[in-house]
Design a protein around this motif. Structure first.
Motif, short mmCIF file in Angstrom:
data_model
loop_
_atom_site.label_atom_id
_atom_site.label_comp_id
_atom_site.label_asym_id
_atom_site.label_seq_id
_atom_site.Cartn_x
_atom_site.Cartn_y
_atom_site.Cartn_z
N LEU A 116 0.82 -1.21 0.00
CA LEU A 116 0.00 0.00 0.00
C LEU A 116 0.86 1.26 0.00
CD1 LEU A 116 -2.84 -1.13 2.43
CD2 LEU A 116 -3.04 -0.67 -0.02
N ALA A 117 1.98 1.22 0.68
CA ALA A 117 2.87 2.39 0.69
C ALA A 117 3.43 2.64 -0.71
CB ALA A 117 4.00 2.18 1.70
N ARG A 118 3.78 1.57 -1.43
CA ARG A 118 4.26 1.76 -2.80
C ARG A 118 3.18 2.37 -3.69
NH1 ARG A 118 6.00 -3.81 -2.16
NH2 ARG A 118 8.14 -3.87 -1.40
N ARG A 119 1.97 1.88 -3.57
CA ARG A 119 0.87 2.43 -4.37
C ARG A 119 0.60 3.89 -3.99
NH1 ARG A 119 -0.25 2.16 -8.37
NH2 ARG A 119 -2.54 2.19 -8.37
N THR A 120 0.73 4.20 -2.69
CA THR A 120 0.54 5.59 -2.24
C THR A 120 1.61 6.49 -2.84
OG1 THR A 120 -0.48 4.84 -0.17
CG2 THR A 120 0.37 7.08 -0.22
N ALA A 121 2.85 6.01 -2.85
CA ALA A 121 3.93 6.81 -3.43
C ALA A 121 3.68 7.05 -4.92
CB ALA A 121 5.26 6.10 -3.22
N ASP A 122 3.23 6.01 -5.62
CA ASP A 122 2.95 6.16 -7.05
C ASP A 122 1.86 7.21 -7.30
OD1 ASP A 122 4.80 4.20 -7.53
OD2 ASP A 122 3.33 2.61 -7.84
N ASP B 259 12.22 12.76 -6.91
CA ASP B 259 13.36 12.35 -6.09
C ASP B 259 12.90 11.90 -4.70
OD1 ASP B 259 12.59 15.02 -5.57
OD2 ASP B 259 14.54 15.47 -4.67
N ALA B 260 11.90 12.59 -4.16
CA ALA B 260 11.36 12.20 -2.86
C ALA B 260 10.63 10.85 -2.96
CB ALA B 260 10.42 13.27 -2.33
N ALA B 261 9.94 10.65 -4.05
CA ALA B 261 9.26 9.37 -4.25
C ALA B 261 10.27 8.24 -4.33
CB ALA B 261 8.40 9.42 -5.52
N ASP B 262 11.37 8.45 -5.03
CA ASP B 262 12.40 7.42 -5.13
C ASP B 262 13.01 7.12 -3.76
OD1 ASP B 262 12.00 7.20 -7.84
OD2 ASP B 262 13.68 8.52 -8.38
N ALA B 263 13.20 8.15 -2.94
CA ALA B 263 13.75 7.93 -1.60
C ALA B 263 12.81 7.09 -0.74
CB ALA B 263 14.02 9.28 -0.94
N VAL B 264 11.52 7.37 -0.86
CA VAL B 264 10.54 6.58 -0.11
C VAL B 264 10.54 5.13 -0.60
CG1 VAL B 264 8.06 6.23 0.24
CG2 VAL B 264 9.06 8.51 0.51
N ARG B 265 10.53 4.95 -1.94
CA ARG B 265 10.50 3.60 -2.49
C ARG B 265 11.73 2.78 -2.06
NH1 ARG B 265 9.02 6.54 -7.28
NH2 ARG B 265 6.75 6.46 -7.61
N SER B 266 12.85 3.44 -1.90
CA SER B 266 14.07 2.73 -1.50
C SER B 266 13.94 2.14 -0.10
CB SER B 266 15.27 3.66 -1.57
OG SER B 266 15.23 4.64 -0.53
#
Length: 298
Positions: free
Chosen positions: A267-273, A284-291
């Protein structure tokens, strides 16, 4: 839509589950006559007695033979076999209306009955029912997914008129869209319940309570915001790009509640997307979260 209500119909309900008993009662309240119900378990017999008092409890074939409108309210996977069985035993006849309530199916599942001349309809209430009297009031607030044969406008009108009579709002769902429609409804309603229950468990495990009292205001506000504003209502550490906070969530869940971690990560990945796509979260912030949302511990 038809301007006049359908003629009074003799209704047979197979079976008196949570949905069947409520829709049967709603049709009776609208002036139709429920003259037979199929109920086997003690729970269904109790529902029939409460919501359909005085209605004879009969075998499925007897219920179908006595009815002008046969309401099939059985689980999705049982529906096809039931229809074939009713046709094979000559329990259905030309001119009857056969309605099922299975969300995953349109009218194709009723083809064996359609071939002998019945009018096939699919009416799926977009509501969760308990099988008690208060569900009749819930009907007034809900939509019903309606499907009829694509080319049969009369059938669509009959289906919509029945829904309006029961106090609900009809929404047309083409046969080709039925499975995706039902997946959307189930994903939202059923998985929401699982998510809320799991969050309450986590709070109780942390010694915080009453969990339901803590959660109710924020969950109610979140649902209202999501329905009104969509992705613009996203908030929290993922949508803000707080990668450090996300890291701490993953760490504590991995150690304290590993069974909850896969759902959190997904769910966190879908939220980031969604946050990135809507412009709330920089790439860049989305990539940091996904990492931080790796399946494997670092």
């Amino acid at each position: 839509m038809m301007s006049e209500r359908p003629a009074r119909l003799a209704v047979g309900v197979i079976s008196a589950g949570r949905v069947g008993s409520v829709l049967g009662a709603a049709l009776a309240r609208a002036g139709h006559i429920v003259n037979g119900v199929c109920a086997v378990s003690s729970a269904s017999l109790a529902r029939a007695e409460q919501l359909l008092p005085g209605v004879p409890v009969l075998a499925p074939d007897e219920v179908a033979r006595k009815a002008d409108l046969v309401l099939l309210a059985v689980p999705d996977d049982e529906l096809g076999g039931l229809v074939r069985g009713l046709v094979a035993t000559n329990s259905l006849r030309a001119g009857q209306i056969v309605v099922h309530t299975a969300g995953a199916h349109g009218v194709e599942v009723l083809r064996p009955a359609t071939e002998i001349g019945v009018l096939p309809l699919a009416l799926h209430p977009v509501m969760t029912f308990t099988g008690r009297e208060e569900d009749l009031q819930r009907m007034a607030a809900c939509c019903v997914g309606v499907t009829a044969a694509d080319e049969d406008e009369v059938a669509w009108h009959v289906a919509e008129a029945l829904v309006v009579e029961m106090g609900a709002e009809p929404v047309r769902v083409p046969e080709s869209a039925r499975k995706l429609y039902h997946a959307a409804i189930a994903h939202g309603a059923n998985h929401l319940m699982t998510l809320v229950a799991e969050c309450a468990d986590l709070l109780r495990d942390a010694g915080i309570g009453p969990a339901e009292r803590v959660l109710a205001p924020i969950l109610s506000a979140s649902l209202d915001n999501a329905l009104r504003l969509g992705d613009r209502s996203l908030t929290g550490p993922v949508a803000r790009g707080d990668a450090g906070t996300v890291r701490s969530h993953v760490t504590v869940l991995r150690s304290s509640a590993p069974e909850a971690l896969p759902a959190y990560l997904a769910l966190a990945r879908r939220t980031a997307d969604r946050a990135q796509r809507s412009g709330l979260l920089r790439p860049d912030a989305a990539d940091a979260v996904r990492s931080e949302l790796s399946e494997d511990p670092r």
